[in-house]
Design a protein around this motif. Structure first.
Motif, short mmCIF file in Angstrom:
data_model
loop_
_atom_site.label_atom_id
_atom_site.label_comp_id
_atom_site.label_asym_id
_atom_site.label_seq_id
_atom_site.Cartn_x
_atom_site.Cartn_y
_atom_site.Cartn_z
N GLN A 302 21.45 18.12 -5.84
CA GLN A 302 21.44 17.47 -7.14
C GLN A 302 20.09 17.60 -7.83
O GLN A 302 20.01 17.71 -9.06
N ARG A 303 19.04 17.63 -7.04
CA ARG A 303 17.69 17.78 -7.60
C ARG A 303 17.32 19.22 -7.87
O ARG A 303 16.22 19.53 -8.32
N GLY A 304 18.19 20.17 -7.58
CA GLY A 304 17.96 21.57 -7.89
C GLY A 304 17.20 22.32 -6.84
O GLY A 304 16.87 23.50 -7.03
N ILE A 305 16.88 21.67 -5.75
CA ILE A 305 16.15 22.35 -4.67
C ILE A 305 17.07 23.30 -3.91
O ILE A 305 16.64 24.35 -3.44
N LEU A 306 18.32 22.95 -3.83
CA LEU A 306 19.34 23.80 -3.22
C LEU A 306 20.39 24.13 -4.26
O LEU A 306 20.71 23.31 -5.14
#
Length: 431
Positions: A302-306
């Motif tokens: 959700q945080r864009g790290i994955l």
């Protein structure tokens, strides 16, 4: 149309029912008489002669049978059989009798097709070890078997005893009967025996007047009863020990894993707190350990790290690929450990199916930093964890020891019973 179809089906069902009833009613049989002659032998054996008069209605009938139970005896031996006064050789053809030894002894009379007729069937057999010993010599015998599927109008039982042997009291049946006696012959008569209604004859004689040693089946029962009484303390001990240890173990396990909820006084805030708790921390805190990794994984996505994308695999099957973003983003220690466990050195993407396998093999990279974070926040007590681990181990050990005691006692009891039964058989054979 539907109404006509329903009417036709109803008529067909009615005709089928009436036809079935007619067929069943067209072939019935009953026993006008079921007479039994019991000849007690001086050695305690007994010769049994059964005479059954069957009335066949409808037909045709081609055979009649009798299954004789050998329960509470040392065995049955077929002697002869006849039909309508004609002795029958053994065989499976019409006019022959088929005999299958064992328990039960199976006797089948084969005859030419017959309808609306009455026939008399006779079978003679020897019963070994039928008299039990004790304070008295006791004869207990099913003169009418409990598994006959036909009514019996009348039954007469003759009991012949050896000379100079007199029963302690008049023999009896376990239903209403009439009795007469002449010399060494005792006659008992009963009527109106329903389908599958057994009739038991009981006769008591002075001790050692018929037999001096107990039959093998009685010796086995006595040895089994004695072994059970001797192993009863072991069984009670194992049961109590299993109950106590298992109960104590369960109590300790529950106590170790219960959670105490201490709530401070409620404080109202005008705005939500800025310190956003990671899902893994929340999951660990409330006890959902199995979901902490999944929560952390989807939070990183959700945080864009994955990045998670769908691809087509072999034969069109769907598969999901998890890709690591190169952006330099601040991560919690447990999140860094999770990425280190998921992705191998230099690897940027992995199949979703492989993630939890890799996490299970390198779980310490994720779980240890997570516990340290809880410890830093003051939400984790190492001493409490140590106590819980110790209580859990003691509880599981108690339940395991109780189970081992129970299984060991059961095996020992069964071995002891089997050994005593074998010893009883050997002693009986020697005698």
């Amino acid at each position: 149309m539907i109404r006509k179809l329903i009417s036709a089906l109803s008529i067909a069902f009615l005709l089928a029912t009436l036809f079935t009833v007619a067929v069943r009613a067209d072939k019935t049989y009953s026993a006008e008489r079921f007479d039994v002659q019991l000849d007690l032998q001086p050695d305690g054996d007994m010769i049994v002669t059964e005479t059954v008069v069957f009335r066949f209605e409808g037909g045709p009938f081609t055979y009649a049978f009798r299954h004789i139970s050998a329960e509470r005896t040392d065995g049955l031996t077929f002697l002869e059989a006849s039909m309508d006064g004609v002795s029958m050789p053994q065989g499976t053809q019409a006019g022959q009798v088929e005999v299958q030894t064992g328990d039960p002894l199976k006797v089948t009379w084969h005859f030419s097709p017959t309808s609306n007729s009455t026939h008399t069937f006779v079978v003679r057999y020897r019963v070994t070890g039928v008299v039990s010993t004790g304070e008295a010599d006791i004869l207990r015998w099913y003169v009418i078997p409990p598994d006959h599927g036909y009514p019996i109008n009348q039954s007469t039982i003759w009991l012949n005893v050896p000379p100079n042997v007199q029963p302690l009291e008049s023999p009896s049946l376990d239903r209403a009967f009439e009795t007469t006696r002449t010399n060494n012959e005792i006659r008992l008569t009963t009527t109106g025996i329903a389908d599958n209604e057994g009739v038991i004859l009981t006769a008591r004689f002075p001790a050692n007047s018929l037999v001096r040693t107990a039959p093998e089946w009685q010796l086995r029962e006595q040895e089994t009863a004695g072994a059970v009484s001797r192993t009863l303390p072991v069984g009670l001990f194992s049961g109590v020990a299993t109950l106590l240890l298992g109960g104590l173990g369960l109590f300790l396990y529950i106590r170790a894993n219960r959670r105490e909820l201490n709530l401070s006084e409620m404080t109202l805030l005008p705005n939500p707190p800025d310190d956003r708790l990671p899902p893994a921390v929340v999951g660990k805190l409330i006890g959902y350990d199995s979901y902490t990794a999944m929560g952390a994984l989807f939070d990183l996505a959700q945080r864009g790290i994955l990045q998670i994308r769908e691809e087509k695999g072999w034969f069109g099957a769907k598969q999901f690929i998890v890709e690591l973003d190169d952006r330099n983003t601040s991560l919690h220690p447990h999140e860094q450990g999770m990425l280190q466990a998921i992705f191998k050195l230099g690897e940027k993407q992995v199949n979703l199916n492989q993630i939890f396998t890799r996490l299970s093999s390198k779980n310490k990279y994720f779980s240890e930093p997570l516990e340290q974070e809880l410890l830093r926040r003051g939400w984790f007590d190492p001493e409490r964890k140590h106590t819980r681990t110790r209580l859990t181990a003691v509880g599981l050990l108690g339940m395991f020891v109780g189970l081992v005691i129970f299984i060991g006692a059961a095996i020992a009891t069964n071995t002891f019973l089997t050994a005593n039964q074998a010893l009883a058989l050997v002693m009986a054979a020697v005698e």
